[in-house]
Design a protein around this motif. Structure first.
Motif, mmCIF file in Angstrom:
data_model
loop_
_atom_site.group_PDB
_atom_site.id
_atom_site.type_symbol
_atom_site.label_atom_id
_atom_site.label_comp_id
_atom_site.label_asym_id
_atom_site.label_seq_id
_atom_site.Cartn_x
_atom_site.Cartn_y
_atom_site.Cartn_z
ATOM 1 N N ASP A 38 49.066 32.204 30.170
ATOM 2 C CA ASP A 38 47.769 32.129 30.857
ATOM 3 C C ASP A 38 47.077 33.485 30.897
ATOM 4 O OD1 ASP A 38 49.745 32.995 32.645
ATOM 5 O OD2 ASP A 38 48.721 32.163 34.389
ATOM 6 N N ARG A 39 47.836 34.545 31.108
ATOM 7 C CA ARG A 39 47.257 35.888 31.124
ATOM 8 C C ARG A 39 46.815 36.299 29.716
ATOM 9 N NH1 ARG A 39 50.530 40.656 33.917
ATOM 10 N NH2 ARG A 39 52.035 39.027 33.587
ATOM 11 N N CYS A 40 47.627 35.987 28.730
ATOM 12 C CA CYS A 40 47.284 36.287 27.339
ATOM 13 C C CYS A 40 45.985 35.576 26.940
ATOM 14 C CB CYS A 40 48.416 35.870 26.411
ATOM 15 S SG CYS A 40 48.111 36.208 24.662
ATOM 16 N N LEU A 41 45.882 34.299 27.266
ATOM 17 C CA LEU A 41 44.683 33.529 26.920
ATOM 18 C C LEU A 41 43.448 34.073 27.637
ATOM 19 C CD1 LEU A 41 46.186 29.941 26.946
ATOM 20 C CD2 LEU A 41 45.303 31.178 24.948
ATOM 21 N N LYS A 42 43.616 34.487 28.887
ATOM 22 C CA LYS A 42 42.490 35.025 29.656
ATOM 23 C C LYS A 42 41.940 36.284 28.995
ATOM 24 C CE LYS A 42 41.384 37.216 34.059
ATOM 25 N NZ LYS A 42 41.910 37.653 35.347
ATOM 26 N N TYR A 43 42.820 37.252 28.734
ATOM 27 C CA TYR A 43 42.357 38.520 28.174
ATOM 28 C C TYR A 43 41.943 38.383 26.716
ATOM 29 C CZ TYR A 43 43.627 40.724 32.497
ATOM 30 O OH TYR A 43 43.677 41.054 33.823
ATOM 31 N N CYS A 44 42.603 37.553 25.979
ATOM 32 C CA CYS A 44 42.195 37.297 24.597
ATOM 33 C C CYS A 44 40.795 36.684 24.578
ATOM 34 C CB CYS A 44 43.193 36.381 23.907
ATOM 35 S SG CYS A 44 42.773 36.017 22.184
ATOM 36 N N GLY A 45 40.539 35.748 25.472
ATOM 37 C CA GLY A 45 39.219 35.117 25.554
ATOM 38 C C GLY A 45 38.125 36.112 25.899
ATOM 39 N N ILE A 46 38.412 37.011 26.840
ATOM 40 C CA ILE A 46 37.439 38.041 27.213
ATOM 41 C C ILE A 46 37.142 38.937 26.013
ATOM 42 C CG2 ILE A 46 37.111 40.136 28.594
ATOM 43 C CD1 ILE A 46 38.740 38.710 30.832
ATOM 44 N N CYS A 47 38.188 39.378 25.341
ATOM 45 C CA CYS A 47 38.017 40.268 24.191
ATOM 46 C C CYS A 47 37.305 39.558 23.046
ATOM 47 C CB CYS A 47 39.371 40.785 23.721
ATOM 48 S SG CYS A 47 40.181 41.857 24.930
ATOM 49 N N CYS A 48 37.631 38.301 22.816
ATOM 50 C CA CYS A 48 37.009 37.539 21.743
ATOM 51 C C CYS A 48 35.514 37.371 21.979
ATOM 52 C CB CYS A 48 37.679 36.181 21.601
ATOM 53 S SG CYS A 48 36.952 35.138 20.326
ATOM 54 N N LYS A 49 35.130 37.066 23.199
ATOM 55 C CA LYS A 49 33.706 36.889 23.504
ATOM 56 C C LYS A 49 32.926 38.183 23.303
ATOM 57 C CE LYS A 49 34.347 33.067 26.649
ATOM 58 N NZ LYS A 49 34.444 32.643 28.045
ATOM 59 N N GLU A 50 33.542 39.315 23.642
ATOM 60 C CA GLU A 50 32.858 40.601 23.491
ATOM 61 C C GLU A 50 32.871 41.075 22.041
ATOM 62 O OE1 GLU A 50 34.469 43.447 26.245
ATOM 63 O OE2 GLU A 50 34.064 42.146 27.966
ATOM 64 N N CYS A 51 33.977 40.865 21.340
ATOM 65 C CA CYS A 51 34.144 41.414 19.988
ATOM 66 C C CYS A 51 33.802 40.425 18.880
ATOM 67 C CB CYS A 51 35.585 41.879 19.790
ATOM 68 S SG CYS A 51 36.052 43.226 20.890
#
Length: 90
Positions: free
Chosen positions: A47-60
């Protein structure tokens, strides 16, 4: 006549762009959720991995391939740091 045509053209362009933006946002969210699902498949705390990956994906607008490493494929993803100076993106 020319003024009326120009006004109509401008209004139609504005309306069409407002319809395209939500469609593109849906594509980004499905892209991010699919690629982050692959990226976080072997994570200990998914859940933590998906959260931060999602944030980074949206920005990058990208996610490195595989479940670990390959961050050279996406420099923005690689270079994001948290407040402690450690990598933010999994």
């Amino acid at each position: 006549m020319k003024l009326r045509f120009a006004t109509l053209l401008l209004c139609s362009l504005l309306l069409s762009s407002s319809f395209l933006e939500p469609a593109m946002a849906d594509d980004d969210s499905s892209y991010c959720s699919n690629n982050c699902g692959v990226r976080c498949a072997k994570a200990g705390v998914q859940d933590r991995c998906l959260k931060y990956c999602g944030i980074c994906c949206k920005e990058c607008k990208c996610v490195p391939s595989g479940t670990y490493g390959n961050k050279h494929e996406c420099p923005c993803y690689r270079d994001k740091l948290n407040s402690k100076g450690k990598p933010k993106c999994p």
